[in-house]
Design a protein around this motif. Structure first.
Motif, PDB file in Angstrom:
ATOM      1  N   MET A  48      15.080  -2.164  22.776  1.00 60.30           N
ATOM      2  CA  MET A  48      14.186  -2.710  21.771  1.00 60.30           C
ATOM      3  C   MET A  48      13.340  -1.590  21.178  1.00 60.30           C
ATOM      4  N   ASN A  49      13.331  -1.499  19.890  1.00 58.55           N
ATOM      5  CA  ASN A  49      12.530  -0.495  19.188  1.00 58.55           C
ATOM      6  C   ASN A  49      11.171  -1.077  18.848  1.00 58.55           C
ATOM      7  N   THR A  50      10.127  -0.290  19.103  1.00 61.06           N
ATOM      8  CA  THR A  50       8.779  -0.716  18.739  1.00 61.06           C
ATOM      9  C   THR A  50       8.219   0.272  17.733  1.00 61.06           C
ATOM     10  N   PRO A  51       7.712  -0.210  16.650  1.00 55.23           N
ATOM     11  CA  PRO A  51       7.149   0.697  15.647  1.00 55.23           C
ATOM     12  C   PRO A  51       5.859   1.332  16.154  1.00 55.23           C
ATOM     13  N   GLY A  52       5.538   2.501  15.625  1.00 58.47           N
ATOM     14  CA  GLY A  52       4.311   3.198  16.007  1.00 58.47           C
ATOM     15  C   GLY A  52       3.058   2.465  15.557  1.00 58.47           C
ATOM     16  N   LYS A  53       3.158   1.786  14.449  1.00 59.86           N
ATOM     17  CA  LYS A  53       2.007   1.046  13.903  1.00 59.86           C
ATOM     18  C   LYS A  53       2.475  -0.352  13.521  1.00 59.86           C
ATOM     19  N   ALA A  54       1.756  -1.330  13.985  1.00 58.68           N
ATOM     20  CA  ALA A  54       2.098  -2.706  13.645  1.00 58.68           C
ATOM     21  C   ALA A  54       1.810  -2.963  12.171  1.00 58.68           C
ATOM     22  N   ALA A  55       2.681  -3.703  11.535  1.00 60.18           N
ATOM     23  CA  ALA A  55       2.498  -4.029  10.125  1.00 60.18           C
ATOM     24  C   ALA A  55       1.381  -5.058   9.981  1.00 60.18           C
ATOM     25  N   ALA A  56       0.526  -4.833   9.017  1.00 63.03           N
ATOM     26  CA  ALA A  56      -0.565  -5.763   8.737  1.00 63.03           C
ATOM     27  C   ALA A  56      -0.626  -5.967   7.230  1.00 63.03           C
ATOM     28  N   PRO A  57       0.358  -6.684   6.672  1.00 60.66           N
ATOM     29  CA  PRO A  57       0.437  -6.781   5.204  1.00 60.66           C
ATOM     30  C   PRO A  57      -0.780  -7.436   4.567  1.00 60.66           C
ATOM     31  N   ILE A  58      -1.383  -8.402   5.235  1.00 60.16           N
ATOM     32  CA  ILE A  58      -2.559  -9.053   4.647  1.00 60.16           C
ATOM     33  C   ILE A  58      -3.711  -8.056   4.569  1.00 60.16           C
ATOM     34  N   TYR A  59      -3.956  -7.326   5.653  1.00 58.99           N
ATOM     35  CA  TYR A  59      -5.028  -6.332   5.675  1.00 58.99           C
ATOM     36  C   TYR A  59      -4.757  -5.231   4.651  1.00 58.99           C
ATOM     37  N   ASP A  60      -3.513  -4.753   4.605  1.00 56.84           N
ATOM     38  CA  ASP A  60      -3.160  -3.701   3.645  1.00 56.84           C
ATOM     39  C   ASP A  60      -3.382  -4.176   2.209  1.00 56.84           C
ATOM     40  N   ARG A  61      -3.043  -5.441   1.914  1.00 57.17           N
ATOM     41  CA  ARG A  61      -3.248  -5.972   0.569  1.00 57.17           C
ATOM     42  C   ARG A  61      -4.740  -6.075   0.245  1.00 57.17           C
ATOM     43  N   LEU A  62      -5.541  -6.518   1.220  1.00 60.71           N
ATOM     44  CA  LEU A  62      -6.991  -6.600   0.995  1.00 60.71           C
ATOM     45  C   LEU A  62      -7.592  -5.232   0.718  1.00 60.71           C
ATOM     46  N   ILE A  63      -7.148  -4.221   1.445  1.00 59.02           N
ATOM     47  CA  ILE A  63      -7.642  -2.857   1.203  1.00 59.02           C
ATOM     48  C   ILE A  63      -7.262  -2.405  -0.205  1.00 59.02           C
ATOM     49  N   ALA A  64      -6.027  -2.698  -0.602  1.00 60.34           N
ATOM     50  CA  ALA A  64      -5.588  -2.313  -1.944  1.00 60.34           C
ATOM     51  C   ALA A  64      -6.407  -3.028  -3.022  1.00 60.34           C
ATOM     52  N   GLU A  65      -6.745  -4.295  -2.794  1.00 61.51           N
ATOM     53  CA  GLU A  65      -7.487  -5.068  -3.794  1.00 61.51           C
ATOM     54  C   GLU A  65      -8.984  -4.793  -3.788  1.00 61.51           C
ATOM     55  N   ARG A  66      -9.560  -4.696  -2.598  1.00 62.66           N
ATOM     56  CA  ARG A  66     -11.017  -4.642  -2.467  1.00 62.66           C
ATOM     57  C   ARG A  66     -11.563  -3.293  -2.009  1.00 62.66           C
ATOM     58  N   GLY A  67     -10.709  -2.412  -1.547  1.00 67.40           N
ATOM     59  CA  GLY A  67     -11.162  -1.141  -1.007  1.00 67.40           C
ATOM     60  C   GLY A  67     -11.327  -1.243   0.502  1.00 67.40           C
ATOM     61  N   ASP A  68     -11.462  -0.122   1.153  1.00 65.17           N
ATOM     62  CA  ASP A  68     -11.572  -0.081   2.612  1.00 65.17           C
ATOM     63  C   ASP A  68     -13.039  -0.245   3.004  1.00 65.17           C
ATOM     64  N   VAL A  69     -13.457  -1.476   3.205  1.00 65.47           N
ATOM     65  CA  VAL A  69     -14.855  -1.806   3.477  1.00 65.47           C
ATOM     66  C   VAL A  69     -15.325  -1.145   4.767  1.00 65.47           C
TER      67      VAL A  69
END
Length: 56
Positions: free
Chosen positions: A1-22
């Protein structure tokens, strides 16, 4: 089983793109505030200087 180094967080990534990294902005603001308070509250002598002057 392969585990990625960083878990995907598409909702958080989208919020950062829209609102900035609060969280990053808050951390930067806290650091700037800390430096400003240190500058304002600086009386021009260190604790060792005040101890030396009291002994004389």
């Amino acid at each position: 089983m392969n585990t990625p180094g960083k878990a995907a967080a598409p909702i958080y990534d989208r919020l950062i793109a829209e609102r900035g990294d609060v969280i990053a902005v808050a951390a930067l603001t806290a650091e700037e505030t800390h430096r400003e308070i240190a500058r304002v509250m600086d009386f021009g002598f260190s604790s060792t200087d005040s101890e030396t002057k009291k002994d004389k």
